[in-house]
Scaffold this motif. Sequence first.
Motif, short mmCIF file in Angstrom:
data_model
loop_
_atom_site.label_atom_id
_atom_site.label_comp_id
_atom_site.label_asym_id
_atom_site.label_seq_id
_atom_site.Cartn_x
_atom_site.Cartn_y
_atom_site.Cartn_z
N LYS A 4 0.82 -1.21 0.00
CA LYS A 4 0.00 0.00 0.00
C LYS A 4 0.86 1.26 0.00
O LYS A 4 0.54 2.23 -0.70
CB LYS A 4 -0.94 -0.01 1.21
CG LYS A 4 -2.06 -1.05 1.11
CD LYS A 4 -2.96 -1.00 2.33
CE LYS A 4 -4.07 -2.03 2.22
NZ LYS A 4 -4.92 -2.04 3.43
N TYR A 38 -5.94 -3.78 -6.23
CA TYR A 38 -6.10 -2.64 -5.34
C TYR A 38 -6.95 -1.57 -6.04
O TYR A 38 -7.08 -1.58 -7.27
CB TYR A 38 -4.74 -2.04 -4.94
CG TYR A 38 -3.95 -2.93 -4.00
CD1 TYR A 38 -4.02 -2.75 -2.63
CD2 TYR A 38 -3.16 -3.95 -4.51
CE1 TYR A 38 -3.31 -3.58 -1.77
CE2 TYR A 38 -2.44 -4.79 -3.66
CZ TYR A 38 -2.53 -4.59 -2.29
OH TYR A 38 -1.84 -5.42 -1.44
N ASP A 492 1.54 -5.34 5.53
CA ASP A 492 0.46 -4.35 5.65
C ASP A 492 -0.56 -4.78 6.71
O ASP A 492 -1.12 -3.95 7.43
CB ASP A 492 -0.25 -4.16 4.30
CG ASP A 492 0.53 -3.23 3.37
OD1 ASP A 492 1.35 -2.44 3.86
OD2 ASP A 492 0.32 -3.31 2.14
#
Length: 565
Positions: A4, A38, A492
Amino acid sequence: MQIKSKLNIIINKALESANLESSKIGVVEATKPQFGDYQFNGIMKIAKALKRNPRDLANRVLENIDKSDIIDRVEVAGAGFINIWLSNSWIERSILAIVDDERLGIEKVQNPQTIVVDYSSPNMAKQMHVGHLRSTIIGDTLVRLFEFLGHKVIKQNHIGDWGTQFGMLIAYLEEIGEDGNATLSDLEEFYKSAKKRFDEDEKFANRAREYVVKLQSGDERSLELWKRFIDSSLKHCEVVYDKLGVKLIKDDVRAESFYNERLKDIVNYLENSGHLVESNGAKCVFVNGFDNPLIIQKSDGGFLYATTDLAALEFRAKELKANRVCYVVDARQSDHFKQVFSVAKSSGLVPKDMSLEHIAFGTMMDKSGRPFKTRDGRTIKLIDLLDEAINRAKETIKNRDISDRDLERVAKAIGIGAVKYADLSVNRESNYIFSWDKMLSFDGNTALYIQYAYARIMSIFRRYSRDIKSNKIKITNELERSLAIMLLRFEDTLIKASNDATPNTITSYLYNLVTIFMKFYEQNPILKEDIPEDIKESRLLLAKVTARTIEIALNILGIEVVDRI
């Protein structure tokens, strides 16, 4: 691998290139495969502020997104969502880079904090019961998680070792002529007898209160008997902690009594700073949003939990130099901590930027939805619950491929793991139903399901029984790709769990990872003779990283892996 963070940097550079302000909204994992791996959903907010068409802005950003490394392709969907697909070659390189890394490429934080975790906190007058389970294992998980990520962690076991109850016990000892050498199991009944006398006999109750004063004034005989109670009770706690596999030791104890000499100073400080007001003879602080004040000192001069908690906060801020303090305490104490935290900051006892967090949790319930107790309504001793978990685990696995020599060890790992995982896998603020059948199942989101997956991978490597020569990962289908991406999301996941103090973030990840691995294992043969050697070894490397991920995650949860089930 902080995917991310990498994607957010790319998106913000694209925003700048499109002459748009960078966004505080980060990328998120896509909810469905057709939406990519994503998504970036921040365009709508930017468009609203600029009064522009979000889809037009999304297309401008799209043109500036760097697709030379991590990203394979992007597309604009709907009103202005940007869907992102990761590059297979980047995924392959990234998995290969962590295959032989004990930490799987997970870096320690660049700016470590000093984090105090206040948890377990049993009452020294009684034996630990099931009500102590949640605080103990949630706190232990947070300690392990923070330490793994590189923070300095200070464990604090704020045991209840002071107050009227100990005056009551000493008064009863003196009354019946005991010498205080009772075992802890005797003390459980001893406490009940003393409590009955306290509730039914006003003269005895007054005498008990007098013994509290004796304790507070340092009476030698009273302190001697008190210390025997504490030492006996702590020994029992250590047995429970050892069986649970939690990291608390005697040196982590920072009892209520430790702060006794600081309480008057807290009152004086609040008085001198103008925060105290008198109400019905008691010294209080009124906190915005609450009808009732926080009582700091009673009209008879006695102190309360709030006074001790404020003294503890001052100690943790000034002497332990904590940046973050996590109190792992029942959700029913929410208002208490809101008031204590507010007073601590507004009065200057702790710095404004010190993070004070009540890590609230719900209640363990029985099948009827009531607090978990014995059939006759008594509180269940925690040690009895853990022993039963081990015995039930032994019954579950006794007919499997486990030697008699290993049965006890494996049963303990599975039984204790089952109890912990069942608790940690629910949102900590929720109540949950305690069910032996569910927690000791090989199916569903259970510790046994996760442990079985690890054992299955170990079995694969035992059968392969030679070194992997390949140094290449090859993604040949969607299941391999899904497994690899899930593995790369581990860091993450841990960061989010740490920031939010949510162990169930880790358990949810583990369940999803193992579910994908099981599908991968069933549909992608690894050791069949007709599988090309390069594909076979690539899949073995994916299995190796999966096993190590499971091992690290379960260790953070305080749960052991087993090689055979």
